[in-house]
Every structure is written in C-alpha cells, then in structure tokens.
Scaffold this motif. Structure first.
Motif, PDB file in Angstrom:
ATOM      1  N   MET A   1      19.337  -8.669  31.819  1.00 16.40           N
ATOM      2  CA  MET A   1      20.198  -8.093  32.843  1.00 16.40           C
ATOM      3  C   MET A   1      21.125  -7.047  32.239  1.00 16.40           C
ATOM      4  SD  MET A   1      20.655 -11.664  34.884  1.00 16.40           S
ATOM      5  CE  MET A   1      20.323 -12.536  33.350  1.00 16.40           C
ATOM      6  N   VAL A   2      20.534  -5.883  31.989  1.00 17.93           N
ATOM      7  CA  VAL A   2      21.203  -4.817  31.249  1.00 17.93           C
ATOM      8  C   VAL A   2      21.103  -3.511  32.043  1.00 17.93           C
ATOM      9  CG1 VAL A   2      21.249  -3.498  29.099  1.00 17.93           C
ATOM     10  CG2 VAL A   2      20.588  -5.922  29.060  1.00 17.93           C
ATOM     11  N   GLY A   3      22.223  -2.817  32.199  1.00 18.33           N
ATOM     12  CA  GLY A   3      22.241  -1.503  32.822  1.00 18.33           C
ATOM     13  C   GLY A   3      23.458  -0.730  32.363  1.00 18.33           C
ATOM     14  N   ALA A   4      23.402   0.589  32.394  1.00 17.03           N
ATOM     15  CA  ALA A   4      24.546   1.380  31.941  1.00 17.03           C
ATOM     16  C   ALA A   4      25.778   1.117  32.801  1.00 17.03           C
ATOM     17  CB  ALA A   4      24.194   2.868  31.951  1.00 17.03           C
TER      18      ALA A   4
ATOM     19  N   VAL B   1      21.555  -0.580  37.009  1.00 15.73           N
ATOM     20  CA  VAL B   1      21.875  -1.996  37.239  1.00 15.73           C
ATOM     21  C   VAL B   1      20.665  -2.845  36.872  1.00 15.73           C
ATOM     22  CG1 VAL B   1      22.551  -3.719  38.950  1.00 15.73           C
ATOM     23  CG2 VAL B   1      23.458  -1.402  39.106  1.00 15.73           C
ATOM     24  N   GLY B   2      20.874  -3.844  36.022  1.00 14.51           N
ATOM     25  CA  GLY B   2      19.757  -4.682  35.602  1.00 14.51           C
ATOM     26  C   GLY B   2      19.181  -5.512  36.734  1.00 14.51           C
ATOM     27  N   SER B   3      20.033  -6.226  37.468  1.00 12.43           N
ATOM     28  CA  SER B   3      19.604  -7.108  38.552  1.00 12.43           C
ATOM     29  C   SER B   3      20.480  -6.870  39.765  1.00 12.43           C
ATOM     30  CB  SER B   3      19.701  -8.572  38.112  1.00 12.43           C
ATOM     31  OG  SER B   3      19.419  -9.448  39.182  1.00 12.43           O
ATOM     32  N   ALA B   4      19.876  -6.637  40.937  1.00 13.94           N
ATOM     33  CA  ALA B   4      20.631  -6.334  42.145  1.00 13.94           C
ATOM     34  C   ALA B   4      20.249  -7.296  43.265  1.00 13.94           C
ATOM     35  CB  ALA B   4      20.374  -4.896  42.594  1.00 13.94           C
ATOM     36  N   SER B   5      21.275  -7.901  43.897  1.00 11.33           N
ATOM     37  CA  SER B   5      21.052  -8.747  45.064  1.00 11.33           C
ATOM     38  C   SER B   5      22.051  -8.360  46.149  1.00 11.33           C
ATOM     39  CB  SER B   5      21.206 -10.228  44.700  1.00 11.33           C
ATOM     40  OG  SER B   5      22.514 -10.504  44.242  1.00 11.33           O
ATOM     41  N   GLY B   6      21.785  -8.775  47.371  1.00 10.15           N
ATOM     42  CA  GLY B   6      22.679  -8.419  48.464  1.00 10.15           C
ATOM     43  C   GLY B   6      22.333  -7.062  49.034  1.00 10.15           C
TER      44      GLY B   6
END
Length: 300
Positions: free
Chosen positions: A65-68, A99-104
C-alpha cells in the motif's frame, strides 16, 4: 524534502487542506518495514488534496500500500491538480503513483503522474494500485511515460485492479510502458465486477506486455490496450489506442509471441463489453486468441 507555501483552511466544521502553488521536492522514503507509505499514510473521509507538485519523488524498499500521495484512501476523497514525478519501488502489493489502495469514493482530476514504478507483488498502477468500494472517477488526467517492470499480475496504466461499483475514466491520456507476467492493461489491469465507463480517452501504447515469468502453474495471458481482463460491465466509447513512438512496428507493442488472450481494447472479456466509436492503431501480437479489438469475448 522542501515545502513551499502551505495554506490551511477550515470549512463546515471539517478540516480541509487547500494548497496554492504548493511544492514538495525530493520527497524520499527508504525503509524495508513500511506499509501505508506516502506523503500521507491514509486519507480519510473529507480529505481534499489539490494544487500540489511533487517532483523527484524517491520511494524505495517500501512494502504494501504505497503511493506518492498516500498509502490508502477511504470515504469521500478528492485529488485535484496534482503533478507527481519520480521513482517508486516496493517489495509488496498495491503500489501506485498516487494512492496504493482506494476504497469509498475517490475522485482524481486534472492530475499527472510520470516516472518508474515497480512492485514485488500484485496490483500496480499509475494512479491507483487497487480500487474497491463505491466509486472511482478519473477525469482529464494523464500518465506520461510511466514505466512499470515487475514479474507480477494486475498491472495498469491507471489502475492495477478495479472492483468498484462504478468507475469512470473520461478525457484522459495514458502513455505507459508496462511489463508484467499476467493481466496487463493500458488503463486497467483487471475489472472485477461493477460498471466501468471509459470515454474520450487515448492510450499511446509504448509497450503493454505480459512476457515476464508467471507464477508456478500460470501462463502469460490477458494483455489489452485498455483493459487486460474484464469481468464486469465495460463501456468504451470514443477512445483511441495508438503507437506514436519512432520505433519500428516489427517490435512487440501490445502483447508478444508467448502471450495468450491479447487485444487492442481488451485481452479478454467474460461478462459485458460495449465498444462505440473507438479505434485501435497499434500493432497487436500474441500466441493464441489474439484480436485487433478483443482477444477473447464471452457474454455480451
């Protein structure tokens, strides 16, 4: 790293960050023990990130779960007018430029990502590694010259895998060089359910290939100019997949000789796929089940 011009505002009893000419240069992270890695660890309901430039990002040795911008997002989140460039390297899964992981409910608009991304496990994307939940919107945004090289599955120019109820990509541009082992797409690696609408979007296919070593018992398969594998309802309208490089057309662009299920729009579609007013101008090649638009079509 260097931070300039931060303005914090509070509106409607909710904390909100508005940024004017906001630049963070040379953001660096180097650790082998990290999850949820980014400028923000997690973005939660009500977060607004806008007018932000992050040149020379250097994230290395991170895990999952890695993102700038953030390791993950949940709830209603807006990312607007963001520019990210640099290198992101992680040993785990759900790795992306933003964004590594996105919910919603996540909306990305007028944003650009460029650089190199690599992950040791699955789910790698230019904007989002793994999208789940209710809604994803990506509008008027670009992935420029993004290079992804990993022996992994679910790799996309925008999203590694999408399982959201509603996904919209409109007015966008992707120029990726993608090399994985299975399920590779110029915009989305795999769609797993829900309704996805892709409109007025261009994919300049440098290389979109699934030629790296697959896992035990697997084969190289599912490679598409827009989507590697569709298992939902997918509408593609007024889109173009092309190849603008000066390289000769005898090289592999979408797919290669050892890859099954290759198509200019989708490698395979198992549920519903509708294509309207869209064209493919890029070479497509593969071993078995290869099509100018779709390699394997089942359902509608």
């Amino acid at each position: 790293y260097k931070i300039n011009k931060v303005i914090l505002l509070e509106k409607r009893q909710k904390k909100r960050t508005d940024v004017l000419d906001f630049t963070i240069s040379n953001f660096k992270y180097n650790s082998s023990s990290g999850e949820f890695i980014g400028l923000f660890k997690k973005l939660s309901d009500g977060a607004v990130i806008r007018n932000l430039k992050m040149p020379y990002v250097d994230i290395s040795n991170a895990k999952n779960m890695v993102g700038a911008i953030a390791g993950s997002s949940s709830g209603h989140v807006l990312i607007e007018s963001i520019e990210v460039s640099g290198n992101i390297r992680a040993s785990g899964y759900q790795v992306a430029g933003l964004v590594g992981s996105a919910s919603g409910f996540l909306k990305i608009s007028n944003s650009t990502v460029s650089g190199n991304i690599s992950c040791g496990d699955d789910l790698c994307g230019g904007f989002i590694g793994y999208a789940m939940g209710e809604s994803i919107e990506i509008l008027n945004s670009r992935v420029n010259a993004m290079y992804v090289e990993s022996d992994v599955e679910f790799v996309g120019g925008f999203i590694g895998m999408s399982s959201v109820q509603s996904c919209t990509i409109e007015g966008c541009y992707s120029s990726p060089t993608l090399n994985g082992s299975r399920i590779i797409g110029g915009l989305i690696g795999q769609i797993s359910g829900g309704v996805t609408n892709i409109k007025e979007t261009q994919v300049d296919a440098n290389i979109i290939n699934a030629s790296n070593s697959p896992g035990s018992g697997s084969v190289n398969e599912y490679c598409g100019g827009i989507v590697g594998l569709n298992a939902g309802v997918l509408n593609v309208s007024e889109c173009e997949v092309f190849h603008s490089s000066d390289a000769q057309y005898d090289q592999d662009i979408i797919g290669s000789a050892n890859v099954n299920k290759v198509g200019g729009i989708a490698g395979a579609s198992h549920v519903e796929l509708y294509i309207d007013g869209s064209v493919v101008k890029s070479p497509v090649s593969g071993k078995d089940m290869v099509g100018g638009m779709v390699g394997l079509a089942e359902g509608v």
